[in-house]
Design a protein around this motif. Sequence first.
Motif, PDB file in Angstrom:
ATOM      1  N   UNK A  54       0.822  -1.197   0.000  1.00  0.00           N
ATOM      2  CA  UNK A  54       0.000   0.000   0.000  1.00  0.00           C
ATOM      3  C   UNK A  54       0.867   1.262   0.000  1.00  0.00           C
ATOM      4  N   UNK A  55       1.919   1.199   0.837  1.00  0.00           N
ATOM      5  CA  UNK A  55       2.823   2.335   0.944  1.00  0.00           C
ATOM      6  C   UNK A  55       3.650   2.507  -0.331  1.00  0.00           C
ATOM      7  N   UNK A  56       4.029   1.367  -0.926  1.00  0.00           N
ATOM      8  CA  UNK A  56       4.778   1.429  -2.187  1.00  0.00           C
ATOM      9  C   UNK A  56       3.948   2.175  -3.229  1.00  0.00           C
ATOM     10  N   UNK A  57       2.677   1.778  -3.344  1.00  0.00           N
ATOM     11  CA  UNK A  57       1.817   2.395  -4.349  1.00  0.00           C
ATOM     12  C   UNK A  57       1.598   3.873  -4.037  1.00  0.00           C
ATOM     13  N   UNK A  58       1.185   4.155  -2.792  1.00  0.00           N
ATOM     14  CA  UNK A  58       0.820   5.525  -2.458  1.00  0.00           C
ATOM     15  C   UNK A  58       2.009   6.473  -2.524  1.00  0.00           C
ATOM     16  N   UNK A  59       3.154   6.037  -2.018  1.00  0.00           N
ATOM     17  CA  UNK A  59       4.274   6.961  -1.905  1.00  0.00           C
ATOM     18  C   UNK A  59       5.162   6.947  -3.146  1.00  0.00           C
ATOM     19  N   UNK A  60       5.622   5.765  -3.531  1.00  0.00           N
ATOM     20  CA  UNK A  60       6.612   5.695  -4.604  1.00  0.00           C
ATOM     21  C   UNK A  60       6.000   5.757  -5.995  1.00  0.00           C
ATOM     22  N   UNK A  61       4.912   5.009  -6.180  1.00  0.00           N
ATOM     23  CA  UNK A  61       4.328   4.951  -7.517  1.00  0.00           C
ATOM     24  C   UNK A  61       3.508   6.203  -7.829  1.00  0.00           C
ATOM     25  N   UNK A  62       2.516   6.482  -6.977  1.00  0.00           N
ATOM     26  CA  UNK A  62       1.606   7.594  -7.266  1.00  0.00           C
ATOM     27  C   UNK A  62       2.350   8.934  -7.289  1.00  0.00           C
ATOM     28  N   UNK A  63       3.252   9.102  -6.362  1.00  0.00           N
ATOM     29  CA  UNK A  63       4.026  10.345  -6.309  1.00  0.00           C
ATOM     30  C   UNK A  63       4.693  10.636  -7.641  1.00  0.00           C
ATOM     31  N   UNK A  64       5.280   9.609  -8.243  1.00  0.00           N
ATOM     32  CA  UNK A  64       5.956   9.809  -9.520  1.00  0.00           C
ATOM     33  C   UNK A  64       4.996   9.883 -10.693  1.00  0.00           C
TER      34      UNK A  64
END
Lengths: 316, 293
Positions: free
Chosen positions: A226-236
């Motif tokens: 969840x954190x990978x998606x929200x922070x790393x993926x969506x941010x970029x």
Amino acid sequence: MAAFLLRRLLQSIVLLGIVSIIGFTVLNLIPGGPLAQYALDPGMTEADRLRIASQMGLDRPLYVQYLEWASRMLQGDWGTSYRDGNAVLTVIARHVPATLLLMGSSTVIAVGVGTWIGIRGATHRNSALDYMSTVGAMIALSIPTFWFGLIGIYVFSLRLGWLPSGNMYTIGDGSVLNMLHHLIMPSVVLALVHIAIWSRFMRSATLDAISQEFVKTARAKGVPERRVVMKHVVGNALLPMISLAGVQVPSLLTGALVTETVFSWPGMGRLFLDSLSYSDYPVVMGLLMFSAILTIVANFIADVTVALVDPRIRLA
Amino acid sequence: MTAMTASLPPQTRWWQSRVVRRFTRNWLALLGLAMITLLTLACIFGPALLPYDSLYVDLRARFSAPLTGDHYLGTDPLGRDIAARLLMAGRISLMVGFFAMLLATLLGTLVGVIAGYSGGWVNAVLMRTVDGFLSFPTIFLLLALAVALQPTPVMITLIIALTGWMEVARIVEAEVRSLKEREFVMAGRMLGLSRTHIMFREILPNAMGPIIVAATLTVARAILLEAYVSFLGFGIQPPLPSWGNMLNGAQQYLGTAPWLAIIPGAAITIAVTSFNFIGDGLRDALDVRNDTL
């Protein structure tokens, strides 16, 4: 950053010049050209018209006329409305807030819903939702905005009676709540196409980001999905969306014109159509130029924002 | 011809090609193709088969609801048969869409090829002009031009083409710019072929894929734009029907005769969706990067 700003500013100014040439061409295509307001006056002879033409300098070479027209535009003198004699910029300024409000609320809806659909579609690839949103987006892009508006009025105003069918306020009630009640349907109608666009772009941007190495690294470090998606993926993935917001301005304005007409929303689009019906060409020209300038400014702001957020752009 | 190809290894007919196979696996694209074929045939042959003429006014039968009597789709405020008008309007709307696409694609391709191959200041001037046109909201430019010029079907087609060529130009320019670095173009230059020959006979055929896709999507856009302008009352003028102008005035009867608004809008949506499905299918079928077979 300064070099980037300067370069981007220069590009915008060049674009402004080109836009003004296109605008000036349209102005001269209008029957009677800038003399249109006198063309139908029965009390005026051909000699009168010729005299006015020479007084207004219309017998001079086109490029001289263009330069003068452009320099007057730059000084804020956009002519006066045939309809009420007010300065064109004053007339436009009166109608801008309503349109910006409509465009703004639509963008909020489109970005919210579109981004969510896009992220879900990309993280759950080939799921039912992904498939439905792909097909749904293509259909949404094909529905004429005015037709969607008419269906909305039929269902929610005439059949269910939940929402007002037009205007910004009920007469005698100027409260914000009343205005918001009137805003719901037009902004959803205008948002539909843009939800489709945002979800498509967000989906592909998210897919691009997901396949990056740093996502693999984050997962390997044991960061919760969840954190990978929200922070790393969506941010970029959101980065390219900033430019998209700028690019969307002309299409939002096109949609706003149609939506405002269907819902009697007192914005720039309605003003444009009314001015066309009254042959109020100074206002028509003013709105044409104003909308293009709005687009150029929006794109400039979007690009500068991207550069501020993403150092890779400004250093390139 | 047969004698020449007979000795070549396994013949593949055009319908056996990879592109066609990939296109036919996309059922949405096939659906779109079927719908457009059906719609076109209906618009060509339908009016002759219906009991009413599109201009026949029957004041006793005003506002008939769909499926009442001989009026399959009901009648309009003048008692004219909506089915007949819808099909006649389809002729206009589809023709405007098709010819506007043709003109826009030609203009866009011409600008794109010249800008992409020439580079330098020619490219700068042409592509900044493209940006300039794209800065205007299409409908504002379209309406201003429609008022300035006579809104005949031919003129509306020209205006839509004039405001719709930029996307094609951008796509073609990018494609040509990458193609001109390829060996076959260098070979052509070494052979002393003229610039025009290289641009239009060597490079252009290799850029056909993206052009075909863009052209299909341009038809969809053109039909939609005609509908917008005509709905607003500045496009195709009555008594000539178009899908857009059939909706003009429908809003005031929304409470009593909703079919006046629903039916033509549905026709527009079906036609535009179909072209978008076809375009999307072609994009997948022609895109080399999607080659999974």
